[in-house]
Design a protein around this motif. Structure first.
Motif, short mmCIF file in Angstrom:
data_model
loop_
_atom_site.label_atom_id
_atom_site.label_comp_id
_atom_site.label_asym_id
_atom_site.label_seq_id
_atom_site.Cartn_x
_atom_site.Cartn_y
_atom_site.Cartn_z
N PRO A 45 32.75 -18.53 5.85
CA PRO A 45 31.59 -19.32 6.23
C PRO A 45 30.31 -18.50 6.10
O PRO A 45 30.32 -17.29 6.26
N LEU A 46 29.24 -19.19 5.84
CA LEU A 46 27.90 -18.60 5.84
C LEU A 46 27.18 -19.25 7.01
O LEU A 46 26.94 -20.45 6.99
N ILE A 47 26.89 -18.46 8.01
CA ILE A 47 26.34 -18.98 9.27
C ILE A 47 24.96 -18.38 9.49
O ILE A 47 24.76 -17.17 9.30
N PHE A 48 24.02 -19.23 9.88
CA PHE A 48 22.68 -18.76 10.23
C PHE A 48 22.47 -18.95 11.71
O PHE A 48 22.69 -20.04 12.24
N VAL A 49 22.07 -17.88 12.38
CA VAL A 49 21.83 -17.91 13.82
C VAL A 49 20.43 -17.37 14.04
O VAL A 49 20.15 -16.21 13.70
N ARG A 50 19.55 -18.23 14.55
CA ARG A 50 18.15 -17.83 14.77
C ARG A 50 17.54 -17.22 13.51
O ARG A 50 16.83 -16.22 13.57
#
Length: 70
Positions: A45-50
């Motif tokens: 997965p490619l996850i963006f957090v803030r």
């Protein structure tokens, strides 16, 4: 250590934690796939957090980013 967990496992973690997320099908949409690569995606997965990119899933790193800690 980054673990490449199945999407359903990450979904369960987010659901149990009350964490809102949006899932995108980059395989089925050429525009999303292009954006995936433009954002530096190499795997899922490619996850963006803030606004911070996290490839793969590491629970400790996710919590650090989610809480806004450097």
């Amino acid at each position: 250590m980054v673990r490449h967990r199945p999407a359903h496992e990450i979904q369960r973690i987010f659901h149990c934690g009350g964490i809102a997320y949006t899932e995108y099908d980059v395989e089925g949409d050429i525009g999303l796939r292009r954006e995936f690569y433009e954002r530096g995606g190499r795997g899922t997965p490619l996850i963006f957090v803030r606004g911070q990119r996290m490839e793969g899933f590491d629970a400790g790193e996710f919590e650090r980013l989610r809480r806004g800690r450097s």
